[in-house]
Design an enzyme around this catalytic site. Sequence first.
Site, short mmCIF file in Angstrom:
data_model
loop_
_atom_site.label_atom_id
_atom_site.label_comp_id
_atom_site.label_asym_id
_atom_site.label_seq_id
_atom_site.Cartn_x
_atom_site.Cartn_y
_atom_site.Cartn_z
N TRP A 10 39.69 47.37 33.00
CA TRP A 10 40.20 47.89 34.26
C TRP A 10 40.94 46.80 35.04
CZ3 TRP A 10 39.44 46.41 39.29
CH2 TRP A 10 39.84 47.29 40.29
N HIS A 11 40.47 45.57 34.91
CA HIS A 11 41.04 44.47 35.69
C HIS A 11 42.43 44.07 35.22
CE1 HIS A 11 36.95 44.03 37.27
NE2 HIS A 11 37.49 43.30 38.23
N GLY A 12 42.80 44.37 34.01
CA GLY A 12 44.14 43.99 33.58
C GLY A 12 44.35 44.16 32.10
N PHE B 36 45.85 44.59 39.99
CA PHE B 36 44.95 45.48 39.26
C PHE B 36 45.05 46.91 39.78
CE2 PHE B 36 42.38 41.36 39.30
CZ PHE B 36 43.06 40.89 38.21
#
Length: 504
Positions: free
Chosen positions: A335-337, A504
């Site tokens: 999810w963060h990248g 993000f």
Amino acid sequence: MLFNSFEFLVFLPIVFVLYWFVFQKREWQNLLIVTASYVFYGWWDWRFLFLIVFTSLCSFYSGILIERLRLIRPPLTPPTQEGKARMVCAANLILNFLILGVFKYYNFFADSLAQLFRGLFHYQLDWVTLNVILPVGISFYTFQALSYTIDVYRKDVPVTRNIVEFCAFISFFPQLVAGPIERAKNLLPQFQRDRHFDYVQAVDGCRQMLWGFFKKVVIADSCASDLNPLWDSYADYSGVSLWLLALLFTFQIYCDFSGYSDIAIGCSRLFGIKLLPNFNYPYLSRSIPEFWRRWHISLMTWFRDYVYIPLGGSRCAQWKVIRNTFVVFGVSGLWHGANWTFVCWGLYHGTLIVLYKLLHIDTKDKRGIRPPLTPPTQEGKWRQIVSPLKDLCRVAVTFGLAVVGWVIFRAENISQAWDFVSRMFLTAFDDFHPRLGSISTFIAILLLMIVEYLQRDKVYVLQFSDNRLFRYTAVRWTVYLVLFAAVFYYFFNNVSQEFIYFQF
């Protein structure tokens, strides 16, 4: 539009005055919120507005359709309409995940698959990559919209039929681009009832914004200025220098992200809206599980409610609990990248969580989370002395593990992450780099930790107690003016940095 920009300093007072003194009816206030939020979001690129409007409309009408399908089912007939409602919910989830996947992950997975084929089979895949800009905050507002659809399907929240109220819920500008990720059950009802100006609440919001600006402008941006020019040449430094370099990023990302959350929560209070807390002094945690109950709370509770518990949570076989933990933290990392370093960072913390569970090491009891470094009540005098010392050791170990994790998070690729972490432990500690961070930056970090420790039982550190020195107005205002002066000085003398979590 950045919080730490001149544009926002002009934008916020204008919206505030219009909100309370011109558009005093709830319907007009909500419309103003939607308009201001779209201006705020479109300030980077007006084309991004099409995506957030499309996401809002899909989630809004899917909720209405789910309700209609349930209402039209005649009694004493097979529940086929429930299956259709499930299909509508699934269709909206798939559509939003496809949008997120195309804009954020398509090039990442295409390049990763091409590298896999090139490495294993020496075959070059001619993928067509997309030259697209990642929309700011797409992961945040997409997850917020998805939670509404899921909650409507689960009958956890009632369906709203007011499109303006719903768009205000999705696009509320203080938390639009970097959270907290709000739930419909908390935020949407606040747009459905009348709001009246509360002076005490507004002043409290200003205090929290001031503390957020201090963390972002004074500490996070200073850490970034010291860190960024040195990171790429990390191989030239000794072990102690690498630890200090990692320490700078550890406080940069915390003050950057929690600073944004403080500004967002404080700003929303100016408009009579209460957002849920997103951080609870995570660097005072006594275990990695406790760290994740205190860090980015809105995201981790989202994954808990919509991924971990549906998979079985902790009430299943131990191997399934381990599987569920790795799934949640692997997806959280992704999810963060779009980089394998984020996935490795998530799995690193997932591994630590599993180890803590297997070893039965945690700090949560049936009464909740005891404030860190606070002796338990109703214990003997010896326990009152030993318990804080034990907590201090646990905090140090947890903090060290978190620092290693942030190196993986910050690295450009897995090879760099492995090399950096290896050098942190294997390189000699006898050569300190003299230009590694300014004295003022480390003093600000030390001050931050001292203040957070002293105020660890408060929602944020500027909530002063009336029974201490801060009961005097002059003392409180001295603190406010010092913080404001520091923010003002660093704002005009440092290069302003974009918030990390905007990507993000």
